[in-house]
Write a protein that holds these residues in place. Sequence first.
Motif, mmCIF file in Angstrom:
data_model
loop_
_atom_site.group_PDB
_atom_site.id
_atom_site.type_symbol
_atom_site.label_atom_id
_atom_site.label_comp_id
_atom_site.label_asym_id
_atom_site.label_seq_id
_atom_site.Cartn_x
_atom_site.Cartn_y
_atom_site.Cartn_z
ATOM 1 N N THR A 26 0.837 -1.208 0.000
ATOM 2 C CA THR A 26 0.000 0.000 0.000
ATOM 3 C C THR A 26 0.865 1.249 0.000
ATOM 4 O OG1 THR A 26 -1.693 -1.181 1.282
ATOM 5 C CG2 THR A 26 -1.855 1.211 1.205
ATOM 6 N N LEU A 27 1.865 1.262 0.876
ATOM 7 C CA LEU A 27 2.778 2.407 0.964
ATOM 8 C C LEU A 27 3.598 2.554 -0.303
ATOM 9 C CD1 LEU A 27 4.147 4.673 2.563
ATOM 10 C CD2 LEU A 27 5.618 2.943 3.616
ATOM 11 N N LEU A 28 4.112 1.441 -0.821
ATOM 12 C CA LEU A 28 4.930 1.478 -2.037
ATOM 13 C C LEU A 28 4.121 1.937 -3.239
ATOM 14 C CD1 LEU A 28 7.595 0.850 -3.481
ATOM 15 C CD2 LEU A 28 6.824 -1.514 -3.725
ATOM 16 N N GLY A 29 2.893 1.422 -3.372
ATOM 17 C CA GLY A 29 2.049 1.813 -4.494
ATOM 18 C C GLY A 29 1.737 3.297 -4.488
ATOM 19 N N TYR A 30 1.431 3.831 -3.314
ATOM 20 C CA TYR A 30 1.133 5.270 -3.192
ATOM 21 C C TYR A 30 2.371 6.098 -3.537
ATOM 22 C CZ TYR A 30 -0.040 9.753 -1.049
ATOM 23 O OH TYR A 30 -0.262 11.094 -0.822
ATOM 24 N N THR A 31 3.537 5.680 -3.027
ATOM 25 C CA THR A 31 4.783 6.415 -3.283
ATOM 26 C C THR A 31 5.134 6.405 -4.764
ATOM 27 O OG1 THR A 31 5.593 5.773 -1.088
ATOM 28 C CG2 THR A 31 7.214 6.591 -2.663
ATOM 29 N N LEU A 32 4.992 5.246 -5.406
ATOM 30 C CA LEU A 32 5.296 5.150 -6.839
ATOM 31 C C LEU A 32 4.352 6.014 -7.667
ATOM 32 C CD1 LEU A 32 5.967 1.305 -7.171
ATOM 33 C CD2 LEU A 32 7.654 3.142 -7.347
ATOM 34 N N GLN A 33 3.079 5.998 -7.285
ATOM 35 C CA GLN A 33 2.086 6.790 -8.018
ATOM 36 C C GLN A 33 2.360 8.287 -7.880
ATOM 37 O OE1 GLN A 33 -1.963 6.021 -6.834
ATOM 38 N NE2 GLN A 33 -2.746 6.540 -8.855
ATOM 39 N N LYS A 34 2.737 8.710 -6.666
ATOM 40 C CA LYS A 34 3.040 10.128 -6.438
ATOM 41 C C LYS A 34 4.282 10.570 -7.195
ATOM 42 C CE LYS A 34 1.535 12.690 -3.708
ATOM 43 N NZ LYS A 34 0.588 13.833 -3.842
ATOM 44 N N SER A 38 5.070 4.211 -13.783
ATOM 45 C CA SER A 38 4.169 3.748 -14.839
ATOM 46 C C SER A 38 2.909 3.137 -14.249
ATOM 47 C CB SER A 38 4.885 2.727 -15.720
ATOM 48 O OG SER A 38 5.168 1.546 -14.988
ATOM 49 N N ALA A 39 1.818 3.272 -14.989
ATOM 50 C CA ALA A 39 0.529 2.748 -14.529
ATOM 51 C C ALA A 39 0.577 1.222 -14.387
ATOM 52 C CB ALA A 39 -0.575 3.143 -15.498
ATOM 53 N N THR A 40 1.354 0.567 -15.246
ATOM 54 C CA THR A 40 1.464 -0.894 -15.188
ATOM 55 C C THR A 40 2.099 -1.348 -13.880
ATOM 56 O OG1 THR A 40 1.740 -0.965 -17.599
ATOM 57 C CG2 THR A 40 2.378 -2.930 -16.354
ATOM 58 N N PRO A 219 -3.677 6.795 1.185
ATOM 59 C CA PRO A 219 -3.189 5.407 1.229
ATOM 60 C C PRO A 219 -1.765 5.271 1.737
ATOM 61 C CG PRO A 219 -4.353 5.825 -0.822
ATOM 62 C CD PRO A 219 -4.205 7.150 -0.141
ATOM 63 N N GLY A 220 -0.932 6.271 1.493
ATOM 64 C CA GLY A 220 0.441 6.206 1.963
ATOM 65 C C GLY A 220 0.529 6.220 3.480
ATOM 66 N N PHE A 221 -0.252 7.102 4.101
ATOM 67 C CA PHE A 221 -0.252 7.183 5.564
ATOM 68 C C PHE A 221 -0.848 5.915 6.172
ATOM 69 C CE2 PHE A 221 -2.149 8.555 9.633
ATOM 70 C CZ PHE A 221 -1.003 9.046 10.252
#
Length: 246
Positions: A26-34, A38-40, A219-221
Motif C-alpha cells: 500500500t505504501l509502495l504503491g502510493y509512493t510510486l504513483q506520487k 508507470s501505470a502498469t 493510502p500512503g499514511f
Amino acid sequence: MESWVRFSSQSQAKERIIRAAQYACTLLGYTLQKNGASATLVTTIKQLEAHFSLSRKLFRLGNSVDALESAKRAIHLSDVVLRFCITVSHLNRAMYFACDNILWLGKTGLSREMDQEKWGQRSFRYYLFSLIMNLTRDLYELKLLMEAETGCRRTSSKLAPENGAVSRGSPSYNQLLLFQLRLLLHILRNNPPLLLDLAKNTCDLFIPLDKLGLYKTNPGFVGLCGLTSSILSILSIVHPWLKLKP
C-alpha cells in the motif's frame, strides 16, 4: 475447541508477516504513483496488495473462536475497568473476524450476491470499537502506573528531603506539566510492553478511521501505519515478554 485455538495461535505470526507485506505494498504503491511511476507497475503493486489481503483473510478463518475464548478468560479479571475493556475488545474482535470471514466468501466468489461494501463497513466498525477499548485499557494502565510512581516519589521525598530543605510555595503550571511529561517518559521507558501496545493500537486506529471516512488521510499514511503496527505485532510474537498482560 482447544486444538483450534492452538492452530489459530500458530497461524498468527504468518498472518502478521502477510499483513506487513500488504501494507508495505500500500505504501509502495502510493509512493510510486506520487512519483510518476508507470501505470502498469502501480497496477501490479495494487494486485499484489489485493492478493496479500485475501491471503490474510484465509489465515483469519475461525479467529472468532480464539477471540471468544479470550473474552471468556478476561471476564474473570478482578479489576473492573480491565475486565470491561478487555472483554468488550475481544467480543468486538470476534464480530470483526466474523465479518471478515464473510467478506472472504465474497472475494473468493463463493457468495456472489454479497454486498462487500456493507460487510466491509461493518467489519471496520467492529475493528474501530475494539481498538478504542484497547487504547482505553492502555491509558488506564498508564494512569495506574503514574499514580503509583507519584506516590512512591512523594513518600521518598518526605522520608529523605534533599539536603534537609523544605520546598516552599506551589509549583507553577509549567513545572507540573514538565514533571508529568518526565514521569510519562519514565513510565513508558520502563514498561516496554505498554509502550509497544500503545504505539501499535495508535497506529492501527487510523486504518478504520480512514476506511469509515471519519478521518480521511491517504493510502500512503494508512500503509505506513499498518506496516508499523504489523512490525510491532511481530516483535510481540517473537519476544512474548513484550506482549501486554493480561
